[in-house]
Design an enzyme around this catalytic site. Structure first.
Site, PDB file in Angstrom:
ATOM      1  N   LYS A  13      -1.386  -3.011   0.926  1.00  0.00           N
ATOM      2  CA  LYS A  13      -1.120  -2.352  -0.369  1.00  0.00           C
ATOM      3  C   LYS A  13      -2.115  -1.199  -0.600  1.00  0.00           C
ATOM      4  O   LYS A  13      -1.709  -0.081  -0.903  1.00  0.00           O
ATOM      5  CB  LYS A  13      -1.241  -3.358  -1.530  1.00  0.00           C
ATOM      6  CG  LYS A  13      -0.276  -4.532  -1.448  1.00  0.00           C
ATOM      7  CD  LYS A  13      -0.425  -5.479  -2.621  1.00  0.00           C
ATOM      8  CE  LYS A  13      -1.770  -6.153  -2.741  1.00  0.00           C
ATOM      9  NZ  LYS A  13      -2.127  -7.069  -1.638  1.00  0.00           N
ATOM     10  N   ARG A 127     -11.482  -5.770   7.957  1.00  0.00           N
ATOM     11  CA  ARG A 127     -11.466  -4.649   7.005  1.00  0.00           C
ATOM     12  C   ARG A 127     -12.883  -4.136   6.736  1.00  0.00           C
ATOM     13  O   ARG A 127     -13.821  -4.906   6.589  1.00  0.00           O
ATOM     14  CB  ARG A 127     -10.820  -5.091   5.687  1.00  0.00           C
ATOM     15  CG  ARG A 127     -10.972  -4.025   4.592  1.00  0.00           C
ATOM     16  CD  ARG A 127     -10.135  -4.266   3.383  1.00  0.00           C
ATOM     17  NE  ARG A 127     -10.082  -5.640   2.960  1.00  0.00           N
ATOM     18  CZ  ARG A 127      -9.098  -6.170   2.235  1.00  0.00           C
ATOM     19  NH1 ARG A 127      -8.093  -5.409   1.867  1.00  0.00           N
ATOM     20  NH2 ARG A 127      -9.115  -7.429   1.882  1.00  0.00           N
TER      21      ARG A 127
HETATM   22  P1  AP5 Z   1      -7.372  -7.187  -4.461  1.00  0.00           P
HETATM   23  O1  AP5 Z   1      -8.482  -6.248  -4.214  1.00  0.00           O
HETATM   24  O2  AP5 Z   1      -6.147  -6.706  -5.126  1.00  0.00           O
HETATM   25  O3  AP5 Z   1      -7.041  -7.892  -3.088  1.00  0.00           O
HETATM   26  P2  AP5 Z   1      -5.664  -8.462  -2.468  1.00  0.00           P
HETATM   27  O4  AP5 Z   1      -4.449  -8.417  -3.273  1.00  0.00           O
HETATM   28  O5  AP5 Z   1      -6.080  -9.810  -1.981  1.00  0.00           O
HETATM   29  O6  AP5 Z   1      -5.289  -7.469  -1.423  1.00  0.00           O
HETATM   30  P3  AP5 Z   1      -6.219  -6.889  -0.364  1.00  0.00           P
HETATM   31  O7  AP5 Z   1      -7.035  -5.770  -0.952  1.00  0.00           O
HETATM   32  O8  AP5 Z   1      -6.965  -7.974   0.351  1.00  0.00           O
HETATM   33  O9  AP5 Z   1      -5.163  -6.346   0.702  1.00  0.00           O
HETATM   34  P4  AP5 Z   1      -4.236  -5.060   0.736  1.00  0.00           P
HETATM   35  O10 AP5 Z   1      -2.833  -5.499   0.700  1.00  0.00           O
HETATM   36  O11 AP5 Z   1      -4.677  -4.025  -0.257  1.00  0.00           O
HETATM   37  O12 AP5 Z   1      -4.549  -4.601   2.225  1.00  0.00           O
HETATM   38  P5  AP5 Z   1      -5.359  -3.336   2.785  1.00  0.00           P
HETATM   39  O13 AP5 Z   1      -4.553  -2.089   2.636  1.00  0.00           O
HETATM   40  O14 AP5 Z   1      -6.774  -3.300   2.294  1.00  0.00           O
HETATM   41  O15 AP5 Z   1      -7.888  -8.438  -5.340  1.00  0.00           O
HETATM   42  C1  AP5 Z   1      -9.124  -9.042  -5.085  1.00  0.00           C
HETATM   43  C2  AP5 Z   1      -9.368 -10.132  -6.130  1.00  0.00           C
HETATM   44  O16 AP5 Z   1      -9.422  -9.555  -7.454  1.00  0.00           O
HETATM   45  C3  AP5 Z   1      -8.275 -11.218  -6.241  1.00  0.00           C
HETATM   46  O17 AP5 Z   1      -8.468 -12.254  -5.290  1.00  0.00           O
HETATM   47  C4  AP5 Z   1      -8.476 -11.699  -7.689  1.00  0.00           C
HETATM   48  O18 AP5 Z   1      -9.581 -12.570  -7.783  1.00  0.00           O
HETATM   49  C5  AP5 Z   1      -8.829 -10.414  -8.427  1.00  0.00           C
HETATM   50  N1  AP5 Z   1      -7.627  -9.757  -8.991  1.00  0.00           N
HETATM   51  C6  AP5 Z   1      -7.089  -8.567  -8.586  1.00  0.00           C
HETATM   52  N2  AP5 Z   1      -6.021  -8.262  -9.332  1.00  0.00           N
HETATM   53  C7  AP5 Z   1      -5.860  -9.269 -10.225  1.00  0.00           C
HETATM   54  C8  AP5 Z   1      -4.910  -9.529 -11.253  1.00  0.00           C
HETATM   55  N3  AP5 Z   1      -3.908  -8.686 -11.533  1.00  0.00           N
HETATM   56  N4  AP5 Z   1      -5.046 -10.667 -11.970  1.00  0.00           N
HETATM   57  C9  AP5 Z   1      -6.072 -11.525 -11.736  1.00  0.00           C
HETATM   58  N5  AP5 Z   1      -7.000 -11.341 -10.777  1.00  0.00           N
HETATM   59  C10 AP5 Z   1      -6.894 -10.207 -10.008  1.00  0.00           C
HETATM   60  O19 AP5 Z   1      -5.345  -3.716   4.343  1.00  0.00           O
HETATM   61  C11 AP5 Z   1      -6.088  -4.809   4.833  1.00  0.00           C
HETATM   62  C12 AP5 Z   1      -6.664  -4.439   6.210  1.00  0.00           C
HETATM   63  O20 AP5 Z   1      -5.590  -4.303   7.131  1.00  0.00           O
HETATM   64  C13 AP5 Z   1      -7.430  -3.111   6.232  1.00  0.00           C
HETATM   65  O21 AP5 Z   1      -8.521  -3.241   7.088  1.00  0.00           O
HETATM   66  C14 AP5 Z   1      -6.407  -2.119   6.790  1.00  0.00           C
HETATM   67  O22 AP5 Z   1      -7.038  -1.072   7.512  1.00  0.00           O
HETATM   68  C15 AP5 Z   1      -5.561  -2.991   7.687  1.00  0.00           C
HETATM   69  N6  AP5 Z   1      -4.145  -2.590   7.708  1.00  0.00           N
HETATM   70  C16 AP5 Z   1      -3.405  -2.143   6.656  1.00  0.00           C
HETATM   71  N7  AP5 Z   1      -2.152  -1.880   7.050  1.00  0.00           N
HETATM   72  C17 AP5 Z   1      -2.092  -2.198   8.376  1.00  0.00           C
HETATM   73  C18 AP5 Z   1      -1.045  -2.155   9.359  1.00  0.00           C
HETATM   74  N8  AP5 Z   1       0.192  -1.736   9.046  1.00  0.00           N
HETATM   75  N9  AP5 Z   1      -1.326  -2.569  10.615  1.00  0.00           N
HETATM   76  C19 AP5 Z   1      -2.586  -3.005  10.935  1.00  0.00           C
HETATM   77  N10 AP5 Z   1      -3.620  -3.045  10.052  1.00  0.00           N
HETATM   78  C20 AP5 Z   1      -3.365  -2.650   8.788  1.00  0.00           C
END
Ligand code: AP5
Length: 221
Positions: A13, A127
């Site tokens: 995302k 990451r």
């Molecule tokens: P948040 O920061 O939103 O984390 P998340 O939803 O767990 O999502 P991530 O940031 O882990 O993953 P992403 O999908 O963004 O992936 P990314 O692009 O970085 O939330 C963190 C915390 O905050 C929650 O646990 C909660 O406690 C709190 N919170 C947040 N919002 C809330 C709400 N609305 N209500 C209540 N609490 C809330 O990619 C991941 C990795 O994979 C990177 O290294 C990237 O380089 C790699 N990557 C990306 N795409 C690909 C691909 N196509 N192929 C290979 N690698 C890839």
């Protein structure tokens, strides 16, 4: 254009929203980034949020609702925005509907990044994120490494590991997603604004699929 991204932790995302925000020149609002900024500032809300984030649990709804009410009414959101991580449960989605109707706005599209759980741990534990709060560019040690190890290509600041990117926490974060966030897929399907994108492809291919979807959407609007 007003867009919302759904998908499990590590589905991409943040990566896709950063690319799209540059492409469309609209604001990327990441709930995780906003919460981490509050934690870094040491605000009361930030310190409370950290206790939940460090356990992989959702931060209480009122914190997020107040945060997004404030941000969505700002001038830099008037020409559109990309939401990443909010809403994250049904109660937040209903509050968000109220915010939209008060602002006389509607969502153009909800992009759901579909991927099996299996590759997510590797994505999350590899990451690295730029420490510069005005950059926050996302990298991966294997799939998207920086040109110089641990240095951001764009702003040359240090790359860091998020405190919740630990293997044991990934399981909890995924369970939280399946229990509380996944029901939003049906919620937005019923509103007929949800599009599924295969997020198991390379980042560039995911991005191309999203751009194709949005082009089709603007043709039919
Ligand atoms: P948040 O920061 O939103 O984390 P998340 O939803 O767990 O999502 P991530 O940031 O882990 O993953 P992403 O999908 O963004 O992936 P990314 O692009 O970085 O939330 C963190 C915390 O905050 C929650 O646990 C909660 O406690 C709190 N919170 C947040 N919002 C809330 C709400 N609305 N209500 C209540 N609490 C809330 O990619 C991941 C990795 O994979 C990177 O290294 C990237 O380089 C790699 N990557 C990306 N795409 C690909 C691909 N196509 N192929 C290979 N690698 C890839």
């Amino acid at each position: 254009m007003r867009l919302l991204f759904l998908g499990p932790p590590g589905s991409g995302k943040g990566t896709q929203c950063q690319l799209l925000s540059n492409e469309l020149k609209i604001r990327h609002l990441s709930s995780g980034d906003l919460l981490r900024a509050s934690v870094a500032q040491g605000t009361a809300a930030g310190l409370e949020a950290k206790t939940y984030m460090d356990k992989g649990l959702l931060v209480p709804d009122p914190v997020l609702i107040a945060m997004f009410k404030d941000n969505l009414s700002q001038e830099n959101c008037h020409n559109g925005y990309i939401l990443d991580g909010f809403p994250r449960n049904l109660s937040q989605a209903k509050s968000f509907d109220d915010m939209l109707s008060n602002l006389h706005q509607f969502l153009d599209c909800v992009i759901n990044l579909e991927i099996d759980s299996e590759p997510l741990t590797l994505r999350i534990t590899g990451r690295r994120v730029c420490a510069n709060k005005n950059c926050l560019k996302v990298y991966h040690t294997k799939f998207n490494p920086p040109q110089v190890e641990n240095v951001c290509d764009d702003c040359k600041c240090e790359l860091i590991i998020r405190s919740d990117d630990k293997e044991d926490l990934v399981k909890v974060r995924l369970a939280t997603y399946f229990e509380q966030t996944q029901p939003l897929i049906e919620y937005y399907q019923l509103k007929k604004i949800l599009v599924n994108i295969d997020a198991s492809q390379s980042s560039q291919n995911v991005f191309n699929s999203i751009l194709t979807t949005l082009k089709e959407l603007t043709k039919t609007h």
